[in-house]
Scaffold this active site. Structure first.
Site, PDB file in Angstrom:
ATOM      1  N   SER A  43       0.833  -1.203   0.000  1.00  0.00           N
ATOM      2  CA  SER A  43       0.000   0.000   0.000  1.00  0.00           C
ATOM      3  C   SER A  43       0.867   1.252   0.000  1.00  0.00           C
ATOM      4  O   SER A  43       0.518   2.255  -0.614  1.00  0.00           O
ATOM      5  CB  SER A  43      -0.953   0.002   1.188  1.00  0.00           C
ATOM      6  OG  SER A  43      -0.263  -0.111   2.408  1.00  0.00           O
ATOM      7  N   GLU A  44       2.033   1.205   0.703  1.00  0.00           N
ATOM      8  CA  GLU A  44       2.993   2.308   0.638  1.00  0.00           C
ATOM      9  C   GLU A  44       4.427   1.795   0.714  1.00  0.00           C
ATOM     10  O   GLU A  44       4.703   0.762   1.337  1.00  0.00           O
ATOM     11  CB  GLU A  44       2.775   3.323   1.770  1.00  0.00           C
ATOM     12  CG  GLU A  44       1.638   4.303   1.532  1.00  0.00           C
ATOM     13  CD  GLU A  44       0.342   3.844   2.167  1.00  0.00           C
ATOM     14  OE1 GLU A  44      -0.708   4.416   1.842  1.00  0.00           O
ATOM     15  OE2 GLU A  44       0.386   2.893   2.976  1.00  0.00           O
ATOM     16  N   THR A  45       5.311   2.561   0.080  1.00  0.00           N
ATOM     17  CA  THR A  45       6.759   2.390   0.180  1.00  0.00           C
ATOM     18  C   THR A  45       7.344   3.758   0.507  1.00  0.00           C
ATOM     19  O   THR A  45       6.904   4.769  -0.054  1.00  0.00           O
ATOM     20  CB  THR A  45       7.346   1.867  -1.144  1.00  0.00           C
ATOM     21  OG1 THR A  45       6.821   0.564  -1.406  1.00  0.00           O
ATOM     22  CG2 THR A  45       8.861   1.795  -1.094  1.00  0.00           C
TER      23      THR A  45
END
Length: 270
Positions: A43-45
Site C-alpha cells: 500500500s505504501e513504500t
C-alpha cells in the site's frame, strides 16, 4: 540501496500493514521512486533522503501516487531509522512528525492536524455501504476529514454490520468523491480489551487496508470533537486476515501508536 520490510500496527510478524523502507534514496528521481513503489506493490513504500541520527526527510508513495502523509509508513519508517533512540523525527511533504519509542515497544507518532469536513447523511452512507439505515450508529455523526488523505468516517452498530459493509462503486462518486477512503467503525471489537473495530476501504472499495494510521488519526480527532478523551484501542484488518492493533491517545495533542515487527531486509541490484 538497502530495503527493510516491516509490519506496522502488528502485535506479531505477518500481521498489521506491510511497509517497504528504502534507504539511501537521495539519488532517485520521482519517476524511479514511483516505479519502485509499483515494484514493491505494498500500500505504501517510503524513500529515505538526507538521513541523520535524529531525523530524516522521507517521501511516501503508493503504487500509483505520492502522499503528503500516511500513518503506518510514518511510524514504520521512524522505527526502522530510530528505534534505538528515545525519539525520531520525519520531515514529510505534510510537515514534521515526531515519533517516540516507549516501554512495551509501542511507537507513538504525533500526526499533522486533522481538517474536519462536511457532514454526511445517514441515508447516503447506508447506500454507500449497502447497509440499512438502522445499521448506521447516529451517535457518531458521519463526516469527511482530511489528514493528508481524505476520509469519510462512518459509525455502524456492531460487528455484524461492520462485517457486512461493502462500498458500492455506483454510489461512491456521488457520496464520497474521488480519492476518498471510507473508514467504517463500531463500538466493541474482536477482543475484550479493545474499544473499537474498524475497516478501511480504498479505491472505490476495490481494496481494503489492514491498518490505517491516517484514518485512525482522523477518527481520534472525530472522537475528541464528540467529547471523548483518554486511551482507546482500535482493531482493524481482522476481516482480511491481517489483524492489526492501533492505540489512540485522545487529548489536546493526539497521538497514534502501534508495534512494528521486522520481516525482511535486502538490497536493490541497480
Amino acid at each position: 540501496m538497502d530495503c527493510t520490510i516491516v509490519d506496522v500496527f502488528a502485535e506479531t510478524p505477518l500481521s498489521g500493514n506491510q511497509l517497504a523502507v528504502v534507504r539511501g534514496a537521495s539519488r532517485l528521481d520521482t519517476a524511479t521512486m514511483q516505479a519502485i513503489a509499483l515494484e514493491m506493490n505494498f500500500s505504501e513504500t517510503t524513500f529515505v533522503i538526507n538521513e541523520r541520527s535524529d531525523g530524516a526527510r522521507v517521501r511516501i508513495f503508493t503504487p500509483t501516487r505520492e502522499l503528503p502523509f500516511a500513518g503506518h509508513p510514518t511510524l514504520g519508517t521512524a522505527w526502522v531509522l530510530g528505534r534505538n533512540r528515545n525519539s525520531y523525527g520525519l520531515h514529510l511533504q505534510a510537515g514534521y512528525v515526531h515519533v517516540t519509542f516507549e516501554a512495551g515497544d509501542i511507537a507513538w507518532m504525533e500526526p499533522p492536524a486533522v481538517k474536519p469536513g462536511d457532514m454526511l447523511s445517514a441515508q447516503s452512507v447506508a447506500a454507500l455501504l449497502g447497509l440499512s439505515l438502522n445499521d448506521i450508529d447516529t451517535r457518531y455523526p458521519c463526516r469527511f476529514a482530511t489528514v493528508g488523505p481524505r476520509f469519510a468516517l462512518v459509525g455502524v452498530k456492531g460487528l455484524h454490520a461492520l462485517r457486512r459493509a461493502r462500498v458500492h462503486p455506483d454510489v461512491y462518486d456521488d457520496v464520497a468523491g474521488k480519492e476518498t477512503g471510507v473508514f467504517v467503525f463500531t463500538e466493541g471489537a474482536y477482543n475484550d480489551d479493545a474499544h473499537f473495530a474498524a475497516r478501511m476501504f480504498h479505491q472505490r472499495g476495490l481494496r481494503e487496508d489492514p491498518a490505517t494510521g491516517s484514518a485512525n488519526t482522523a477518527f481520534a480527532s472525530h472522537l475528541r470533537s464528540l467529547g471523548f478523551h483518554g486511551n482507546f484501542v482500535v482493531e482493524q484488518g481482522f476481516e482480511i486476515g491481517r489483524p492489526s492493533r492501533l492505540y489512540l491517545d485522545v487529548a489536546e495533542t493526539i497521538r497514534v501508536g502501534g508495534r512494528v515487527r521486522p520481516v525482511m531486509t535486502g538490497r536493490f541490484n541497480f
